[in-house]
Design a protein around this motif. Sequence first.
Motif, PDB file in Angstrom:
ATOM      1  N   MET A  76      16.972  75.541  47.749  1.00 58.25           N
ATOM      2  CA  MET A  76      15.895  76.164  48.513  1.00 58.25           C
ATOM      3  C   MET A  76      14.536  75.710  48.014  1.00 58.25           C
ATOM      4  O   MET A  76      13.642  75.431  48.808  1.00 58.25           O
ATOM      5  CB  MET A  76      16.006  77.684  48.454  1.00 58.25           C
ATOM      6  CG  MET A  76      16.940  78.201  49.508  1.00 58.25           C
ATOM      7  SD  MET A  76      17.342  79.932  49.364  1.00 58.25           S
ATOM      8  CE  MET A  76      16.200  80.567  48.218  1.00 58.25           C
TER       9      MET A  76
ATOM     10  N   GLY B  70       9.717  70.255  47.803  1.00 58.97           N
ATOM     11  CA  GLY B  70      10.032  68.869  47.488  1.00 58.97           C
ATOM     12  C   GLY B  70      10.436  68.732  46.032  1.00 58.97           C
ATOM     13  O   GLY B  70      10.334  69.676  45.252  1.00 58.97           O
TER      14      GLY B  70
ATOM     15  N   VAL C 227      13.822  72.916  46.484  1.00 54.67           N
ATOM     16  CA  VAL C 227      13.612  71.530  46.882  1.00 54.67           C
ATOM     17  C   VAL C 227      13.252  71.452  48.359  1.00 54.67           C
ATOM     18  O   VAL C 227      12.371  70.695  48.769  1.00 54.67           O
ATOM     19  CB  VAL C 227      14.866  70.699  46.577  1.00 54.67           C
ATOM     20  CG1 VAL C 227      14.738  69.313  47.174  1.00 54.67           C
ATOM     21  CG2 VAL C 227      15.056  70.584  45.073  1.00 54.67           C
ATOM     22  N   ALA C 228      13.912  72.287  49.184  1.00 56.61           N
ATOM     23  CA  ALA C 228      13.588  72.297  50.605  1.00 56.61           C
ATOM     24  C   ALA C 228      12.144  72.732  50.815  1.00 56.61           C
ATOM     25  O   ALA C 228      11.443  72.218  51.682  1.00 56.61           O
ATOM     26  CB  ALA C 228      14.533  73.240  51.354  1.00 56.61           C
ATOM     27  N   ALA C 229      11.673  73.686  50.010  1.00 54.41           N
ATOM     28  CA  ALA C 229      10.345  74.244  50.234  1.00 54.41           C
ATOM     29  C   ALA C 229       9.241  73.348  49.689  1.00 54.41           C
ATOM     30  O   ALA C 229       8.272  73.072  50.379  1.00 54.41           O
ATOM     31  CB  ALA C 229      10.249  75.632  49.614  1.00 54.41           C
TER      32      ALA C 229
END
Lengths: 284, 316
Positions: free
Chosen positions: A136, A142, A138-140
Amino acid sequence: MKTHTSTGSLATWSGYRINPVGLVSFCVVLFWALVALFAPYLAPHSVGDMVDLDYFGPMRPGLWLGSDYLGRDMLSRIIYGTRYTVGISLAAVFIACFTGVVLGMTSAVLRGPVDMVVSRVLDAMNSIPSKLFGLMVVAAVGSSIPVLILTLSVIYIPGAYRFSRSLAVNIDTMDFMMVARIRGEKLPYLIGSEILPNIVGPVLADLGLRFVFIVLLLSGLSFLGLGVQPPYADWGALVRENIGGLPFAAPAVIVPSLAIATLTISVNLLIDNLPRKIRDRSAS
Amino acid sequence: MTSRVPSLILGRLFIALVTLTIVSFAVFFATTLLPGDTATILLGQAATPEAIAGLRTAMHLDEPALLRFFYWIGGLFQGDLGTSYANHMPVATLIGGRLLNTLKLAGLTTLITVPLALTLGITAAMWRGTLYDRVVTIATIGIISVPEFVLATLAVLLFAVYLKWLPALSFTYNVDSFSGLLRAYAMPVITLTFGVSAQMIRMSRAAVIETLNTPYVEMALLKGASRPRMVLRHALPNALGPISNAVALSLSYLVGGVIIVETIFNYPGIAKLMVDAVSTRDLPLIQSCAMIFCVGYLILITAADIVAILSNPRLR
């Protein structure tokens, strides 16, 4: 404040028995630490150089661990990968354990509402599966190395907190704590000079275990392509980029896997074979 | 004396509910941290400002984050998981079949793991200190110390590259025949089984050993009961609580394992869906998948705690 009473007269250096499994695992851990430290002097080639005309080349003199999917020297890539895997994990584990242990001791000393709120929130964080949390973040925001270090440490703060708090709660009931309170000592002195010296052994053993968890999670994220990003590569990323060599059993995919396994298994075995006095909760 | 068990269980369920609330907050706000305007992303660069403004109003994007959080939660309760940004399909449709696939994988793993791990864990405790016990202990330490993808890599090497029994990294969709089905599921299930069993063996072994250290087991030993009888008849009934606790806790490792295993074997499950959603930054899809995983995980650890409460005779 020495409280080494439980082991009685054995509390000397002669009480530490050297265990062969522990010794071997210590040597392996030391080996990887030295590789990480002296990477530039050890690597025979530059990480980016394509030195082999073939890809997924076999092991042979000159290219001791074969070549990767672009024909780069695998030995050099592993040596530099050590820096990322060990470095990021060490940084993360120190942040996680420092924060967790300070919070844990503070909660144990202050008790009451502070303890309750901190415990509740950290417990809730603990019930987000670690890989999911990593995904999550990393998704938000980077994936960069500072983000990775922070994410990994945040994930493992609750565990370090819970562990140190349970140790500190026991110390907090001792007479010397009451004496210190009556003397009017402030919180920093109470946790730094009264509690910490009594729990430092188990806390260090816990730090080692948490280091293993962090190496595993970091490698897992890198393997999914969400951890260390090219052109840099840690061991997990090395397995990912060379996974195409798996059907031919290329050393490029096997060796980084083995590197992770040797490091984590050794740390685990080392902690398992530490002298009881350091490892046990009841050491104080 | 009235029983404390119902109130303890209610308390545990309440804590799970509080945790779920905090977790859903975390999931929602972590994914709204994403830079960039959703409406612009959806409509592309060429969209007119009016169209973007219209979409923003329709998606409640111009309202405060807290309000959007409640819309989102409300939608979840009505089964409305939102619409995927990537392909404009309802998230529920995307998730449906995938969730079933993942549950099949997890179920199959559980079915194999539980008997296998409990047998190994209990027998290792029964013959504690013997060569057999040491081999089991070292093997489990080895397995829990390596990442799941390394286990998967080694399994592929062993079964596909050297023994050539199974296909390497492809998930075959040909599941009509029994052998096809077996081949498709074998590798993911083997990998997961290794990881989960290692955890379960360690915990169940520790649970049995703890019971073996009690005075009444020593009594059984002194009166001449054989080792198997001592363990199975005297110790095991009392270790059942901690063991079921260990089973539920170990199964929660499936949540992390499945993410790696589905990716490496290209298995069309919900974890693969989520990893793909992360690379396309498909927020509604990520949020829903994350919530499903968190709920699954929470159910397992809450179940573990409740079993521990139920099996503690002092609380009855």
